[in-house]
Design a protein around this motif. Structure first.
Motif, PDB file in Angstrom:
ATOM      1  N   LYS A 196      -4.874 -11.603  15.841  1.00  0.00           N
ATOM      2  CA  LYS A 196      -3.714 -11.995  15.030  1.00  0.00           C
ATOM      3  C   LYS A 196      -4.001 -11.975  13.530  1.00  0.00           C
ATOM      4  CE  LYS A 196      -1.054 -12.603  18.485  1.00  0.00           C
ATOM      5  NZ  LYS A 196      -0.205 -11.499  18.836  1.00  0.00           N
ATOM      6  N   ASN A 197      -5.267 -12.205  13.131  1.00  0.00           N
ATOM      7  CA  ASN A 197      -5.585 -12.226  11.706  1.00  0.00           C
ATOM      8  C   ASN A 197      -6.048 -10.864  11.183  1.00  0.00           C
ATOM      9  OD1 ASN A 197      -7.991 -12.221  13.062  1.00  0.00           O
ATOM     10  ND2 ASN A 197      -9.009 -13.674  11.727  1.00  0.00           N
ATOM     11  N   LEU A 198      -5.880  -9.818  11.982  1.00  0.00           N
ATOM     12  CA  LEU A 198      -6.287  -8.473  11.607  1.00  0.00           C
ATOM     13  C   LEU A 198      -5.056  -7.629  11.301  1.00  0.00           C
ATOM     14  CD1 LEU A 198      -8.570  -6.287  11.503  1.00  0.00           C
ATOM     15  CD2 LEU A 198      -8.012  -5.819  13.881  1.00  0.00           C
ATOM     16  N   GLN A 199      -5.118  -6.899  10.208  1.00  0.00           N
ATOM     17  CA  GLN A 199      -4.037  -5.971   9.879  1.00  0.00           C
ATOM     18  C   GLN A 199      -4.550  -4.556  10.068  1.00  0.00           C
ATOM     19  OE1 GLN A 199      -2.481  -6.484   5.967  1.00  0.00           O
ATOM     20  NE2 GLN A 199      -1.673  -8.524   6.385  1.00  0.00           N
ATOM     21  N   GLU A 200      -3.862  -3.786  10.870  1.00  0.00           N
ATOM     22  CA  GLU A 200      -4.191  -2.378  11.056  1.00  0.00           C
ATOM     23  C   GLU A 200      -3.081  -1.546  10.442  1.00  0.00           C
ATOM     24  OE1 GLU A 200      -4.681  -2.663  15.451  1.00  0.00           O
ATOM     25  OE2 GLU A 200      -6.293  -1.241  15.021  1.00  0.00           O
ATOM     26  N   ARG A 201      -3.471  -0.475   9.785  1.00  0.00           N
ATOM     27  CA  ARG A 201      -2.492   0.434   9.195  1.00  0.00           C
ATOM     28  C   ARG A 201      -2.967   1.859   9.438  1.00  0.00           C
ATOM     29  NH1 ARG A 201       1.179  -3.077   7.598  1.00  0.00           N
ATOM     30  NH2 ARG A 201       0.497  -4.653   6.159  1.00  0.00           N
ATOM     31  N   TYR A 202      -2.030   2.735   9.673  1.00  0.00           N
ATOM     32  CA  TYR A 202      -2.301   4.159   9.833  1.00  0.00           C
ATOM     33  C   TYR A 202      -1.536   4.899   8.748  1.00  0.00           C
ATOM     34  CZ  TYR A 202      -4.001   2.799  14.402  1.00  0.00           C
ATOM     35  OH  TYR A 202      -4.696   2.200  15.412  1.00  0.00           O
ATOM     36  N   VAL A 203      -2.197   5.843   8.118  1.00  0.00           N
ATOM     37  CA  VAL A 203      -1.567   6.617   7.062  1.00  0.00           C
ATOM     38  C   VAL A 203      -1.716   8.092   7.398  1.00  0.00           C
ATOM     39  CG1 VAL A 203      -1.537   7.141   4.604  1.00  0.00           C
ATOM     40  CG2 VAL A 203      -2.189   4.854   5.357  1.00  0.00           C
ATOM     41  N   TRP A 204      -0.598   8.806   7.459  1.00  0.00           N
ATOM     42  CA  TRP A 204      -0.629  10.253   7.670  1.00  0.00           C
ATOM     43  C   TRP A 204      -0.355  10.911   6.324  1.00  0.00           C
ATOM     44  CZ3 TRP A 204       1.385   6.949  11.278  1.00  0.00           C
ATOM     45  CH2 TRP A 204       0.833   7.032  12.555  1.00  0.00           C
ATOM     46  N   SER A 255       0.826  -1.208   0.000  1.00  0.00           N
ATOM     47  CA  SER A 255       0.000   0.000   0.000  1.00  0.00           C
ATOM     48  C   SER A 255       0.859   1.256   0.000  1.00  0.00           C
ATOM     49  CB  SER A 255      -0.993   0.006   1.163  1.00  0.00           C
ATOM     50  OG  SER A 255      -0.339  -0.195   2.381  1.00  0.00           O
ATOM     51  N   SER A 256       2.030   1.227   0.607  1.00  0.00           N
ATOM     52  CA  SER A 256       2.895   2.403   0.561  1.00  0.00           C
ATOM     53  C   SER A 256       3.446   2.605  -0.852  1.00  0.00           C
ATOM     54  CB  SER A 256       4.025   2.307   1.586  1.00  0.00           C
ATOM     55  OG  SER A 256       4.827   1.185   1.336  1.00  0.00           O
ATOM     56  N   ALA A 257       3.645   1.525  -1.588  1.00  0.00           N
ATOM     57  CA  ALA A 257       4.087   1.643  -2.976  1.00  0.00           C
ATOM     58  C   ALA A 257       3.008   2.323  -3.813  1.00  0.00           C
ATOM     59  CB  ALA A 257       4.414   0.266  -3.547  1.00  0.00           C
ATOM     60  N   VAL A 258       1.748   1.992  -3.570  1.00  0.00           N
ATOM     61  CA  VAL A 258       0.641   2.628  -4.274  1.00  0.00           C
ATOM     62  C   VAL A 258       0.634   4.118  -3.983  1.00  0.00           C
ATOM     63  CG1 VAL A 258      -1.872   2.806  -4.411  1.00  0.00           C
ATOM     64  CG2 VAL A 258      -0.794   0.565  -4.341  1.00  0.00           C
ATOM     65  N   LEU A 259       0.804   4.486  -2.722  1.00  0.00           N
ATOM     66  CA  LEU A 259       0.810   5.897  -2.347  1.00  0.00           C
ATOM     67  C   LEU A 259       1.968   6.654  -2.995  1.00  0.00           C
ATOM     68  CD1 LEU A 259      -0.139   5.642   1.427  1.00  0.00           C
ATOM     69  CD2 LEU A 259      -1.548   6.549  -0.423  1.00  0.00           C
ATOM     70  N   ARG A 260       3.140   6.019  -3.068  1.00  0.00           N
ATOM     71  CA  ARG A 260       4.292   6.680  -3.688  1.00  0.00           C
ATOM     72  C   ARG A 260       4.062   6.927  -5.174  1.00  0.00           C
ATOM     73  NH1 ARG A 260       7.110   3.451  -0.155  1.00  0.00           N
ATOM     74  NH2 ARG A 260       7.483   1.847  -1.688  1.00  0.00           N
ATOM     75  N   LYS A 261       3.281   6.072  -5.833  1.00  0.00           N
ATOM     76  CA  LYS A 261       3.017   6.237  -7.254  1.00  0.00           C
ATOM     77  C   LYS A 261       2.156   7.465  -7.535  1.00  0.00           C
ATOM     78  CE  LYS A 261       3.167   1.421  -8.695  1.00  0.00           C
ATOM     79  NZ  LYS A 261       2.379   0.295  -9.184  1.00  0.00           N
ATOM     80  N   ILE A 262       1.269   7.826  -6.608  1.00  0.00           N
ATOM     81  CA  ILE A 262       0.330   8.908  -6.902  1.00  0.00           C
ATOM     82  C   ILE A 262       0.728  10.245  -6.307  1.00  0.00           C
ATOM     83  CG2 ILE A 262      -1.632   7.368  -7.225  1.00  0.00           C
ATOM     84  CD1 ILE A 262      -2.577   8.080  -4.430  1.00  0.00           C
ATOM     85  N   SER A 263       1.790  10.299  -5.518  1.00  0.00           N
ATOM     86  CA  SER A 263       2.175  11.575  -4.942  1.00  0.00           C
ATOM     87  C   SER A 263       3.639  11.568  -4.561  1.00  0.00           C
ATOM     88  CB  SER A 263       1.331  11.856  -3.697  1.00  0.00           C
ATOM     89  OG  SER A 263       1.785  13.032  -3.074  1.00  0.00           O
ATOM     90  N   ASP A 264       4.244  12.738  -4.650  1.00  0.00           N
ATOM     91  CA  ASP A 264       5.611  12.873  -4.172  1.00  0.00           C
ATOM     92  C   ASP A 264       5.629  13.467  -2.769  1.00  0.00           C
ATOM     93  OD1 ASP A 264       4.812  15.410  -4.810  1.00  0.00           O
ATOM     94  OD2 ASP A 264       6.560  15.890  -6.029  1.00  0.00           O
TER      95      ASP A 264
END
Length: 129
Positions: free
Chosen positions: A33-41, A4-13
């Protein structure tokens, strides 16, 4: 490397920080354990654009996703925006009758919509297997 960070890098500098909430001091909080949490600033004015792009990308296409907002108004605004943009989305907020909140939660659990937008108060007590 997080896709997901790769996707973000593609659309913005713009600088983007992605934090994995599953790593760190587990004595402070507990996550299934089967849950993934992510925070994006990200910059405030680009929030919905990033969110739509992430939710539309192949990275998250097959997954159920919960988006938490800080107010009922923001929850309904995000839901409506994503819905207009063609994403399968439901919401839970204080603007809805309790029966509607139960119905939307049931629909999300049943896979009728893969995105649930809710107020951050809901994050404390939702039971979603």
């Amino acid at each position: 490397k997080d896709p997901s960070s790769a996707v973000l890098r593609k659309i913005s500098d713009q600088p983007v920080v992605l934090a994995d909430a599953n790593k760190g001091d587990e004595t402070l909080y507990s996550t299934a354990k089967n849950l993934q949490e992510r925070y994006v600033w990200i910059p405030e004015m680009l929030k919905l654009s990033y969110l739509h792009h992430l939710l539309s990308s192949d990275v998250l296409q097959a997954n159920s996703v919960m988006v938490f907002c800080s107010s009922c108004k923001e929850t309904e605004f995000v839901r409506l925006t994503l819905q207009i943009l063609g994403l399968p989305v439901l919401s839970i907020s204080g603007y809805q009758m309790q029966i509607r909140r139960f119905q939307n939660l049931g629909r999300f659990k049943a896979g009728m919509a893969r995105i649930l937008v809710a107020t951050d108060v809901a994050s404390r007590g939702l039971d979603i297997p």
